[in-house]
Design a protein around this motif. Sequence first.
Motif, PDB file in Angstrom:
ATOM      1  N   GLU A  65       0.824  -1.204   0.000  1.00 59.67           N
ATOM      2  CA  GLU A  65       0.000   0.000   0.000  1.00 59.67           C
ATOM      3  C   GLU A  65       0.865   1.263   0.000  1.00 59.67           C
ATOM      4  OE1 GLU A  65      -2.957  -0.268  -0.761  1.00 59.67           O
ATOM      5  OE2 GLU A  65      -3.343  -2.365  -0.295  1.00 59.67           O
ATOM      6  N   THR A  66       1.999   1.225   0.686  1.00 58.61           N
ATOM      7  CA  THR A  66       2.919   2.365   0.627  1.00 58.61           C
ATOM      8  C   THR A  66       3.354   2.599  -0.810  1.00 58.61           C
ATOM      9  OG1 THR A  66       3.681   1.873   2.867  1.00 58.61           O
ATOM     10  CG2 THR A  66       5.083   3.298   1.534  1.00 58.61           C
ATOM     11  N   ASP A  67       3.617   1.527  -1.543  1.00 54.20           N
ATOM     12  CA  ASP A  67       4.009   1.668  -2.940  1.00 54.20           C
ATOM     13  C   ASP A  67       2.897   2.303  -3.778  1.00 54.20           C
ATOM     14  OD1 ASP A  67       6.543   0.744  -2.625  1.00 54.20           O
ATOM     15  OD2 ASP A  67       6.350  -0.968  -3.981  1.00 54.20           O
ATOM     16  N   VAL A  68       1.660   1.899  -3.542  1.00 51.24           N
ATOM     17  CA  VAL A  68       0.527   2.485  -4.279  1.00 51.24           C
ATOM     18  C   VAL A  68       0.484   3.990  -4.037  1.00 51.24           C
ATOM     19  CG1 VAL A  68      -1.992   2.586  -4.434  1.00 51.24           C
ATOM     20  CG2 VAL A  68      -0.848   0.362  -4.248  1.00 51.24           C
ATOM     21  N   ALA A  69       0.645   4.376  -2.763  1.00 55.02           N
ATOM     22  CA  ALA A  69       0.598   5.802  -2.423  1.00 55.02           C
ATOM     23  C   ALA A  69       1.802   6.546  -3.008  1.00 55.02           C
ATOM     24  CB  ALA A  69       0.532   5.975  -0.903  1.00 55.02           C
ATOM     25  N   LEU A  70       2.987   5.961  -2.875  1.00 51.07           N
ATOM     26  CA  LEU A  70       4.200   6.626  -3.368  1.00 51.07           C
ATOM     27  C   LEU A  70       4.131   6.866  -4.876  1.00 51.07           C
ATOM     28  CD1 LEU A  70       7.107   4.863  -1.444  1.00 51.07           C
ATOM     29  CD2 LEU A  70       6.369   7.247  -1.226  1.00 51.07           C
ATOM     30  N   ALA A  71       3.635   5.874  -5.617  1.00 47.43           N
ATOM     31  CA  ALA A  71       3.604   5.981  -7.081  1.00 47.43           C
ATOM     32  C   ALA A  71       2.759   7.172  -7.538  1.00 47.43           C
ATOM     33  CB  ALA A  71       3.083   4.681  -7.692  1.00 47.43           C
ATOM     34  N   ALA A  72       1.864   7.636  -6.672  1.00 45.91           N
ATOM     35  CA  ALA A  72       1.042   8.802  -7.024  1.00 45.91           C
ATOM     36  C   ALA A  72       1.905  10.047  -7.206  1.00 45.91           C
ATOM     37  CB  ALA A  72      -0.014   9.042  -5.945  1.00 45.91           C
ATOM     38  N   GLY A  73       3.033  10.129  -6.514  1.00 49.99           N
ATOM     39  CA  GLY A  73       3.895  11.305  -6.618  1.00 49.99           C
ATOM     40  C   GLY A  73       4.409  11.510  -8.030  1.00 49.99           C
ATOM     41  N   GLU A  74       4.917  10.445  -8.634  1.00 46.66           N
ATOM     42  CA  GLU A  74       5.428  10.540 -10.004  1.00 46.66           C
ATOM     43  C   GLU A  74       4.278  10.676 -11.005  1.00 46.66           C
ATOM     44  OE1 GLU A  74       6.841   8.647  -7.729  1.00 46.66           O
ATOM     45  OE2 GLU A  74       8.865   9.474  -7.753  1.00 46.66           O
ATOM     46  N   GLN A  75       3.107  10.166 -10.628  1.00 43.27           N
ATOM     47  CA  GLN A  75       1.942  10.315 -11.507  1.00 43.27           C
ATOM     48  C   GLN A  75       1.627  11.794 -11.704  1.00 43.27           C
ATOM     49  OE1 GLN A  75      -1.128   7.525 -10.748  1.00 43.27           O
ATOM     50  NE2 GLN A  75      -2.770   8.786 -11.586  1.00 43.27           N
ATOM     51  N   VAL A  76       1.632  12.551 -10.596  1.00 44.19           N
ATOM     52  CA  VAL A  76       1.353  13.985 -10.682  1.00 44.19           C
ATOM     53  C   VAL A  76       2.439  14.704 -11.482  1.00 44.19           C
ATOM     54  CG1 VAL A  76       1.165  16.118  -9.342  1.00 44.19           C
ATOM     55  CG2 VAL A  76      -0.009  14.060  -8.562  1.00 44.19           C
ATOM     56  N   SER A  77       3.715  14.432 -11.167  1.00 39.64           N
ATOM     57  CA  SER A  77       4.773  15.199 -11.822  1.00 39.64           C
ATOM     58  C   SER A  77       4.880  14.859 -13.309  1.00 39.64           C
ATOM     59  CB  SER A  77       6.118  14.994 -11.113  1.00 39.64           C
ATOM     60  OG  SER A  77       6.469  13.635 -11.078  1.00 39.64           O
ATOM     61  N   SER A  78       4.569  13.611 -13.692  1.00 38.41           N
ATOM     62  CA  SER A  78       4.623  13.286 -15.125  1.00 38.41           C
ATOM     63  C   SER A  78       3.536  14.035 -15.882  1.00 38.41           C
ATOM     64  CB  SER A  78       4.508  11.769 -15.341  1.00 38.41           C
ATOM     65  OG  SER A  78       3.263  11.278 -14.897  1.00 38.41           O
ATOM     66  N   ALA A  79       2.347  14.155 -15.282  1.00 42.74           N
ATOM     67  CA  ALA A  79       1.274  14.916 -15.940  1.00 42.74           C
ATOM     68  C   ALA A  79       1.649  16.391 -16.041  1.00 42.74           C
ATOM     69  CB  ALA A  79      -0.033  14.745 -15.162  1.00 42.74           C
ATOM     70  N   LEU A  80       2.220  16.932 -14.955  1.00 34.29           N
ATOM     71  CA  LEU A  80       2.587  18.351 -14.974  1.00 34.29           C
ATOM     72  C   LEU A  80       3.689  18.616 -16.000  1.00 34.29           C
ATOM     73  CD1 LEU A  80       2.570  19.219 -11.151  1.00 34.29           C
ATOM     74  CD2 LEU A  80       0.757  19.623 -12.830  1.00 34.29           C
ATOM     75  N   MET A  81       4.659  17.700 -16.093  1.00 30.48           N
ATOM     76  CA  MET A  81       5.730  17.889 -17.079  1.00 30.48           C
ATOM     77  C   MET A  81       5.160  17.848 -18.499  1.00 30.48           C
ATOM     78  SD  MET A  81       8.850  18.486 -17.842  1.00 30.48           S
ATOM     79  CE  MET A  81       9.989  18.140 -16.497  1.00 30.48           C
ATOM     80  N   ALA A  82       4.210  16.945 -18.753  1.00 31.79           N
ATOM     81  CA  ALA A  82       3.579  16.896 -20.075  1.00 31.79           C
ATOM     82  C   ALA A  82       2.888  18.224 -20.377  1.00 31.79           C
ATOM     83  CB  ALA A  82       2.584  15.727 -20.144  1.00 31.79           C
ATOM     84  N   LEU A  83       2.216  18.781 -19.371  1.00 28.54           N
ATOM     85  CA  LEU A  83       1.553  20.082 -19.560  1.00 28.54           C
ATOM     86  C   LEU A  83       2.584  21.177 -19.825  1.00 28.54           C
ATOM     87  CD1 LEU A  83      -1.154  19.966 -16.735  1.00 28.54           C
ATOM     88  CD2 LEU A  83      -1.530  19.760 -19.200  1.00 28.54           C
ATOM     89  N   ALA A  84       3.698  21.140 -19.103  1.00 27.89           N
ATOM     90  CA  ALA A  84       4.734  22.169 -19.269  1.00 27.89           C
ATOM     91  C   ALA A  84       5.365  22.084 -20.657  1.00 27.89           C
ATOM     92  CB  ALA A  84       5.795  22.022 -18.185  1.00 27.89           C
ATOM     93  N   LEU A  85       5.556  20.862 -21.153  1.00 28.44           N
ATOM     94  CA  LEU A  85       6.121  20.704 -22.498  1.00 28.44           C
ATOM     95  C   LEU A  85       5.142  21.220 -23.537  1.00 28.44           C
ATOM     96  CD1 LEU A  85       7.737  17.180 -22.092  1.00 28.44           C
ATOM     97  CD2 LEU A  85       8.945  19.342 -22.501  1.00 28.44           C
ATOM     98  N   ARG A  86       3.855  20.958 -23.300  1.00 27.49           N
ATOM     99  CA  ARG A  86       2.839  21.459 -24.216  1.00 27.49           C
ATOM    100  C   ARG A  86       2.851  22.998 -24.212  1.00 27.49           C
ATOM    101  NH1 ARG A  86      -2.838  19.976 -22.519  1.00 27.49           N
ATOM    102  NH2 ARG A  86      -2.353  17.757 -22.465  1.00 27.49           N
ATOM    103  N   GLU A  87       2.990  23.572 -23.013  1.00 33.97           N
ATOM    104  CA  GLU A  87       3.070  25.024 -22.885  1.00 33.97           C
ATOM    105  C   GLU A  87       4.268  25.567 -23.661  1.00 33.97           C
ATOM    106  OE1 GLU A  87       2.514  27.650 -18.909  1.00 33.97           O
ATOM    107  OE2 GLU A  87       4.483  26.728 -19.105  1.00 33.97           O
ATOM    108  N   ALA A  88       5.352  24.749 -23.727  1.00 34.41           N
ATOM    109  CA  ALA A  88       6.558  25.162 -24.451  1.00 34.41           C
ATOM    110  C   ALA A  88       6.439  24.898 -25.952  1.00 34.41           C
ATOM    111  CB  ALA A  88       7.772  24.419 -23.884  1.00 34.41           C
ATOM    112  N   GLY A  89       5.251  24.472 -26.384  1.00 32.33           N
ATOM    113  CA  GLY A  89       5.020  24.332 -27.816  1.00 32.33           C
ATOM    114  C   GLY A  89       5.288  22.957 -28.375  1.00 32.33           C
ATOM    115  N   LEU A  90       5.456  21.965 -27.488  1.00 29.52           N
ATOM    116  CA  LEU A  90       5.730  20.603 -27.951  1.00 29.52           C
ATOM    117  C   LEU A  90       4.513  19.720 -27.709  1.00 29.52           C
ATOM    118  CD1 LEU A  90       9.190  20.411 -26.205  1.00 29.52           C
ATOM    119  CD2 LEU A  90       8.850  20.559 -28.669  1.00 29.52           C
ATOM    120  N   GLU A  91       4.442  18.640 -28.457  1.00 31.08           N
ATOM    121  CA  GLU A  91       3.437  17.618 -28.162  1.00 31.08           C
ATOM    122  C   GLU A  91       4.019  16.692 -27.111  1.00 31.08           C
ATOM    123  OE1 GLU A  91       0.407  16.763 -29.827  1.00 31.08           O
ATOM    124  OE2 GLU A  91       0.591  17.472 -31.891  1.00 31.08           O
ATOM    125  N   ALA A  92       3.251  16.413 -26.075  1.00 30.35           N
ATOM    126  CA  ALA A  92       3.766  15.555 -25.006  1.00 30.35           C
ATOM    127  C   ALA A  92       2.615  14.797 -24.374  1.00 30.35           C
ATOM    128  CB  ALA A  92       4.482  16.387 -23.944  1.00 30.35           C
TER     129      ALA A  92
END
Lengths: 405, 405
Positions: A65-92
């Motif tokens: 269960e700790t692993d399930v909770a921990l994996a959420a951290g990278e889930q958020v940052s991967s989505a945010l990075m995709a949004l940031a790349l899109r903001e920079a004019g790239l497809e992500a």
Amino acid sequence: MTRVVAKFGGTSVGTIERIRHAAGLVADAARRGETMTVVVSAMAGETDRILGLAGAFGSGLGDRETDVALAAGEQVSSALMALALREAGLEAQSFLGWQLPVITDGPPGASRIAGMDVAVLEAAIDAGIIPVVAGFQGITETGEVRTLGRGGTDLSAAALAAALQARCDIYTDVDGVYTTDPRVEPDARRLDTISHDEMLELAAQGAKVLQTRSVEFAKARGVPMRVLSSFLEAGASRGTDVVSEQAIAERRLVSGVAYARDQARIALHGASNRSDMAARCFASLAEAEVGVDMIVQAHARQPGTVTLEFSIAHRDLDRAQAVLEDAMTGVRISAETGLAKVSVVGAGLRQRADVARSLFAVLGDQDIAVKVLATSEIKISALIENDAVERAVRALHAAYGLDQV
Amino acid sequence: MTRVVAKFGGTSVGTIERIRHAAGLVADAARRGETMTVVVSAMAGETDRILGLAGAFGSGLGDRETDVALAAGEQVSSALMALALREAGLEAQSFLGWQLPVITDGPPGASRIAGMDVAVLEAAIDAGIIPVVAGFQGITETGEVRTLGRGGTDLSAAALAAALQARCDIYTDVDGVYTTDPRVEPDARRLDTISHDEMLELAAQGAKVLQTRSVEFAKARGVPMRVLSSFLEAGASRGTDVVSEQAIAERRLVSGVAYARDQARIALHGASNRSDMAARCFASLAEAEVGVDMIVQAHARQPGTVTLEFSIAHRDLDRAQAVLEDAMTGVRISAETGLAKVSVVGAGLRQRADVARSLFAVLGDQDIAVKVLATSEIKISALIENDAVERAVRALHAAYGLDQV
């Protein structure tokens, strides 16, 4: 076109601004013609926050269960990075561990990557989309979420680079690998290249640039790595290439000086010299998860007995003493604290047997006592007083010519 | 054994202590012989925090990456709830949307549940394990993460209850459905039972106990619901059963009085009475996502023209006026703010045509002017001054005998 897997750690994605800056570095690399895949850690502090929540219910690393909770951290940052790349004019587009999938085995909290399917990433790349992979996570064959342990995102990046036949760029808070810590020695120089083995020894001896597991993986799979700063402007970070030893043209005797403070020395006095004593000692320490570093066994004055000495991290001292007092009845145990380790690392040490002697001489000139000395094929380490670390690092750095361009 | 799907919202899992308390309620139900499955929202504040992060990159609801990030919130809380149940001595295991899977269609941020496979949950239940399902989330047929929009966890719970042939217990911050808001009328009584239709009207008219979509789903699929407090001690919450109309033994004229403050009234004056005016008006408002509530069309003094009046939420007023001024050229637009809506809801209203008249009488006795009146089959709503809300609620509550046990 060069394929690159770019990894950004927690500090490099720690805030909106840092994510945006990292996306700018990826955009710059893409404009230079590099075919990018991105791997991210959780935002700085997030993993500890989640561990704190799980800890409130008596759970820590090693729990599904700790692993399930921990994996959420990278889930958020991967989505945010995709949004940031899109903001920079790239497809992500973000990809989670289960969406590839990354298949793991081993226990929760410390799994290893058993394999991964990068077909969805290849499809995205072919469609001009930059995949942003959530690092540090995978799933078991039966679909349970698992994390890879500390430094797991570096390992995710190295494994992805191997699978995608890409270079693995590790963006961190330093502009590459230095001959020593620039905070200690202002004349420290950035290395253009370093071998996997030298990098491994530097990391093991205290340089915090790369995680050992990822370098080992990269070495085994022949993945070229590059250490770059995520804090400089695009193009400003020259970085250090971590490559196979054969790929390094210029031979150096020594590549770097590393150090680690807050070491402790434990000595077991007057035990019998039967070989099972050392075995019993290290088995009990391993069970208590105490990492043992430099080991020396010497004959004691009393015939038929030996003194066994070794160094550990100071934070493990109480735990180590407790298990040793249980396991080693009849043996006197003493401990010394306030110590540090300095290490000289270089592939050239293989050919030079006199480096140990010159290390003694350099430290002796500085009136620095060497309490324990240990060598490996490409490394010499000395245990000294904590207070002497900076003088020792500077003296060794100069003595081995590391300050000379 | 009765099967129960117990849903805990963000406030009910907002802190370590609240999660622990909720786990205690589940443990108590399990001890009473109920076969439990748990569904959780993200910890209170977490969804807004993640939306804020996504918003910094110009993304909001409706973006695939926002959904990926949002789903992490329920991922953490489902793992923590599983840990809390384990701490309470039960076997429990978290399940994420993709692990069932819950299949969705519709756009990111507002998907609907198209189907779900509960085989892994049935297996867990058979093995004596309480499944803790991350609410609010699912995946598309192609494996993209989606969220269900506001109130999505209630919908997850209702759908799971339908699939598992279970009762759906919604744990919230109130001890059931009341005849009106106890903060306004201390004599408000908890209802033992209410029909799905009455619950739907109460929710639509401002009672914030249950999300409309989940009640609609439960009604369509014949799922019995129960509204319970997650803040009381185990066994202390009697709750309200939300059931089909046929299942309610005792007939009541009126079941509750609801209210919603901060309404505004817009009037379009002197438009032609061609029917396309209203159509154009409401189409433009729908496009701007302005919810239109009570609508009245009256003949104006000037022959051949009409006055079209309707109420909206005050927060939508600026947006509504802007789109109407664009769409309704040549029509004078006026607005009145500082209004509120009071509504009387009851399945018994179907048989009683004189309830509207008595509502006028009750409010008239209090010198409360009714600005707009609207009726549905089981509901009558009146638009009044904001200041008069509390008096109106209390007077209607007494007039329809809701304070009598």
